[in-house]
Scaffold this motif. Structure first.
Motif, PDB file in Angstrom:
ATOM      1  N   ARG A 140       3.748  -2.425  -6.808  1.00  0.00           N
ATOM      2  CA  ARG A 140       2.810  -1.785  -5.889  1.00  0.00           C
ATOM      3  C   ARG A 140       1.554  -2.654  -5.858  1.00  0.00           C
ATOM      4  O   ARG A 140       0.861  -2.805  -6.869  1.00  0.00           O
ATOM      5  N   HIS A 142      -2.004  -4.090  -3.670  1.00  0.00           N
ATOM      6  CA  HIS A 142      -3.030  -3.878  -2.645  1.00  0.00           C
ATOM      7  C   HIS A 142      -3.437  -5.236  -2.084  1.00  0.00           C
ATOM      8  O   HIS A 142      -3.908  -6.113  -2.812  1.00  0.00           O
ATOM      9  N   TYR A 177       6.663 -13.455  -2.052  1.00  0.00           N
ATOM     10  CA  TYR A 177       5.844 -12.739  -1.081  1.00  0.00           C
ATOM     11  C   TYR A 177       4.513 -13.478  -1.027  1.00  0.00           C
ATOM     12  O   TYR A 177       3.846 -13.626  -2.061  1.00  0.00           O
ATOM     13  N   TYR A 179       0.922 -13.352   1.296  1.00  0.00           N
ATOM     14  CA  TYR A 179       0.160 -12.773   2.394  1.00  0.00           C
ATOM     15  C   TYR A 179      -1.062 -13.628   2.683  1.00  0.00           C
ATOM     16  O   TYR A 179      -1.855 -13.922   1.786  1.00  0.00           O
ATOM     17  N   LEU A 214      -2.006  -6.170   6.954  1.00  0.00           N
ATOM     18  CA  LEU A 214      -1.422  -5.374   5.876  1.00  0.00           C
ATOM     19  C   LEU A 214      -2.464  -4.934   4.856  1.00  0.00           C
ATOM     20  O   LEU A 214      -2.150  -4.733   3.683  1.00  0.00           O
ATOM     21  N   TRP A 217      -2.442  -0.592   0.249  1.00  0.00           N
ATOM     22  CA  TRP A 217      -1.383  -0.548  -0.759  1.00  0.00           C
ATOM     23  C   TRP A 217       0.000  -0.637  -0.116  1.00  0.00           C
ATOM     24  O   TRP A 217       0.255  -0.014   0.914  1.00  0.00           O
ATOM     25  N   HIS A 218       0.888  -1.397  -0.792  1.00  0.00           N
ATOM     26  CA  HIS A 218       2.275  -1.542  -0.335  1.00  0.00           C
ATOM     27  C   HIS A 218       3.194  -1.661  -1.543  1.00  0.00           C
ATOM     28  O   HIS A 218       2.801  -2.197  -2.581  1.00  0.00           O
ATOM     29  N   MET A 220       6.230  -3.688  -2.640  1.00  0.00           N
ATOM     30  CA  MET A 220       6.998  -4.888  -2.334  1.00  0.00           C
ATOM     31  C   MET A 220       8.225  -4.899  -3.234  1.00  0.00           C
ATOM     32  O   MET A 220       8.100  -4.782  -4.454  1.00  0.00           O
ATOM     33  N   LEU A 233       9.548  -4.112   2.390  1.00  0.00           N
ATOM     34  CA  LEU A 233       8.158  -3.710   2.291  1.00  0.00           C
ATOM     35  C   LEU A 233       8.042  -2.244   2.679  1.00  0.00           C
ATOM     36  O   LEU A 233       8.388  -1.863   3.805  1.00  0.00           O
ATOM     37  N   ASP A 234       7.598  -1.421   1.732  1.00  0.00           N
ATOM     38  CA  ASP A 234       7.465   0.021   1.968  1.00  0.00           C
ATOM     39  C   ASP A 234       8.764   0.637   2.487  1.00  0.00           C
ATOM     40  O   ASP A 234       8.765   1.505   3.360  1.00  0.00           O
ATOM     41  N   GLN A 288      14.068   2.208  -3.004  1.00  0.00           N
ATOM     42  CA  GLN A 288      12.653   2.428  -3.239  1.00  0.00           C
ATOM     43  C   GLN A 288      12.395   3.842  -3.745  1.00  0.00           C
ATOM     44  O   GLN A 288      11.550   4.053  -4.625  1.00  0.00           O
TER      45      GLN A 288
END
Length: 312
Positions: A140, A142, A177, A179, A214, A217-218, A220, A233-234, A288
């Motif tokens: 998780r 951010h 990942y 970003y 994005l 919070w996600h 991954m 993702l989510d 998930q």
């Protein structure tokens, strides 16, 4: 597009020790369960729990907390890249309270720059000798679209990835990942790259770009099972690789916040990336929903860390 991960990585192979916390199997493997049944902390060096599982919610006092090293983590201070080489520092790693996080605590990775190499600090927290191969990786995280302080515009990269201990390994493996809220390498952001590597040098990888803001919070997830790697993702599948673009050896986990370049000078700006928790299940594809159910069980049992992954 994702670039070669790094050069001259310093690796400190720290012996793993297991925590003194004890949680019951039912609480660790299921949902919140019966909180009253959870035992008090024990001095036992071997906590029980679901086999083949690694979990950490980053309840540490700081980069020098002995428990951080005992649980197999280190804050990078060595040289090399990526980004602004030789600017890795422990100064950007912290473990503050955060009301938006499950359990109220986070790992914060803060990169900063004033537009000079001397005034730049990149930050990375990495595991050592964790021996994670196939299965489910989840965190998780951010992500930030703008700096916490200072002018926007930096080409910052906020990352979570399993990677081989050596870039020169014949079985090199890396699953990324990355970003980039402001883009980088000629690409206009925002952009989330998911990339599976076969070789670091010369670069041999397959990648997918999600052009989307994005901030926030996600969850991954990376599932590496049965000859393919799936990035989600989510709960939404983003990208799948197969063939030679799958793990070929055991990997460590890295969380990193760094700068591709320094596009302008001026007042210092800081970029925050936060990690709430990390979870790994060896040799199984976990949904998930089931990941979150298990994580909720750890929190309910008061379990900050568990490692039942075989060492060999």
């Amino acid at each position: 597009m994702s670039q070669p991960r790094r050069t001259h990585r310093r690796r400190a192979w720290t012996a793993l020790t297991l925590p003194a916390l004890l949680c019951v199997l039912a609480a660790c493997s299921g949902g919140p369960g019966d909180d009253a049944a959870a035992p008090a902390p024990s001095a036992s060096p071997t906590p029980s729990g679901p086999p083949g599982t690694l979990f950490d919610d980053f309840h540490y006092s700081g980069p020098d907390d002995p428990s951080l090293a005992a649980h197999g983590w280190e804050v990078r201070t060595g040289g090399g890249g990526p980004g602004i080489k030789d600017t890795w520092s422990t100064a950007g790693a912290g473990f503050p309270s955060d009301t938006t996080a499950q359990g109220g605590r986070v790992l914060r990775l803060q990169a900063s720059t004033d537009g000079t190499k001397q005034g730049t600090k990149q930050v990375e927290v990495q595991s050592t000798g964790t021996a994670l191969f196939t299965g489910t990786f989840a965190a998780r995280v951010h992500l930030s679209d703008k700096p916490t302080s200072g002018r926007n515009g930096d080409h910052v990269v906020e990352t979570f990835y399993p990677i081989s201990a050596s870039d020169s390994s014949t079985n090199y493996s890396e699953l990324d990942y990355e970003y980039m809220p402001n883009g980088g390498w000629g690409s206009v952001g925002p952009q989330l790259d998911t990339t599976s590597w076969y070789k670091a040098d010369p670069p041999d990888r397959v990648t997918h770009a999600l052009k989307q803001h994005l901030e926030g919070w996600h969850i991954m997830m990376i599932t590496a099972m049965n000859g393919k790697v799936t990035y989600s993702l989510d709960g939404k599948e983003l990208f799948t690789s197969s063939g030679k673009y799958v793990p070929r050896e055991k990997m460590d986990i890295h969380f990193s916040n760094w700068l591709i370049d320094i596009p302008f000078n001026g007042v210092t700006r800081t970029w925050d990336m936060k990690v709430n928790w990390f979870y790994y299940k060896a040799g199984e594809a976990v949904s998930q929903a089931d990941v979150q159910k298990t994580v909720d069980g750890f929190y309910s049992a008061g379990t900050d860390y568990i490692n039942t992954v075989p060492k060999s």
